[in-house]
Design a protein around this motif. Structure first.
Motif, PDB file in Angstrom:
ATOM      1  N   LYS A   1      11.219  22.197  34.776  1.00  0.00           N
ATOM      2  CA  LYS A   1      12.082  22.033  35.952  1.00  0.00           C
ATOM      3  C   LYS A   1      12.601  20.605  36.039  1.00  0.00           C
ATOM      4  CE  LYS A   1       9.347  25.223  38.678  1.00  0.00           C
ATOM      5  NZ  LYS A   1       8.637  25.386  39.953  1.00  0.00           N
TER       6      LYS A   1
ATOM      7  N   VAL B   1      10.442  29.294  36.580  1.00  0.00           N
ATOM      8  CA  VAL B   1      11.310  29.165  35.415  1.00  0.00           C
ATOM      9  C   VAL B   1      10.546  29.623  34.185  1.00  0.00           C
ATOM     10  CG1 VAL B   1      12.640  27.221  36.343  1.00  0.00           C
ATOM     11  CG2 VAL B   1      10.630  26.780  34.925  1.00  0.00           C
TER      12      VAL B   1
ATOM     13  N   SER C   1      16.871  32.645  35.707  1.00  0.00           N
ATOM     14  CA  SER C   1      17.168  31.408  34.986  1.00  0.00           C
ATOM     15  C   SER C   1      18.636  31.375  34.560  1.00  0.00           C
ATOM     16  CB  SER C   1      16.261  31.267  33.762  1.00  0.00           C
ATOM     17  OG  SER C   1      14.944  31.006  34.159  1.00  0.00           O
TER      18      SER C   1
ATOM     19  N   TYR D   1      16.503  19.486  36.023  1.00  0.00           N
ATOM     20  CA  TYR D   1      17.145  18.719  37.093  1.00  0.00           C
ATOM     21  C   TYR D   1      17.723  17.410  36.562  1.00  0.00           C
ATOM     22  CZ  TYR D   1      15.078  21.995  40.408  1.00  0.00           C
ATOM     23  OH  TYR D   1      14.737  23.127  41.103  1.00  0.00           O
TER      24      TYR D   1
END
Length: 184
Positions: free
Chosen positions: A52, A40, A7, A56
């Protein structure tokens, strides 16, 4: 510990790319892709998937304003390890490996948090290109398409198959509205 390091590495990479793009305002179009099954550490109160998507969305929003077009390539279907051996056996027996070794689409095509983030963003310059139809029909994905091996391993395309997708990506980008400079 390994997940924490991955991560951190991912975060450092994203920061590096954003700095680089800041230093290169002549870059107006970026292509993004990601491994949908990457792990993650979930944000408290969120699922791994939503963590996630949020990551993003944050990365997309942090791109410099000089980036006027963002093209997300949806993650590809995976390829079970056993598929390679099936292809080899089918070829030895002179059978059509694509048909003999096809796998259920539902088992290899996962939801893609990057594509979902692209669809959720309120920015008008983010587009998604889904190449799944070039590997899969309605129910099955084939490991060989047009005589070309699709995957080199569990989640990477072969160079030959990737090259064969180039014209289709270009066509998809040319059809995007508003028109993306440099892709006419």
């Amino acid at each position: 510990l390994l997940e924490a390091q991955r991560s951190a590495d991912c975060g450092a990479w994203v920061a590096h790319v954003i700095r680089w793009l800041d230093e290169h305002p002549e870059i107006h179009t970026v292509f993004l892709s990601a491994h949908a099954r990457a792990r993650v550490i979930p944000t408290p109160g969120l699922s791994s998937y939503e963590t996630k998507v949020d990551g993003y969305l944050s990365a997309i929003a942090s791109l410099p304003t000089s980036v006027t077009s963002i093209i997300v390539l949806r993650d590809i279907p995976g390829n079970p390890v056993k598929t390679r051996d099936c292809v080899v056996r089918a070829m030895r027996r002179r059978l059509a490996a694509g048909a003999v070794c096809q796998v259920a689409k539902s088992s290899v095509l996962r939801p893609d948090p990057l594509a979902d983030a692209a669809e959720r963003t309120e920015l008008g310059n983010v587009h998604v290109v889904d190449l799944t139809p070039f590997m899969c029909g309605l129910k099955f994905c084939r490991p060989v398409v047009g005589g070309v091996l699709v995957h080199k391993d569990g989640d990477h395309l072969t160079g030959a198959f990737s090259t064969s997708l180039g014209p289709y990506i270009l066509r998809a980008v040319r059809r995007m509205k508003p028109t993306i400079e440099g892709f006419r």
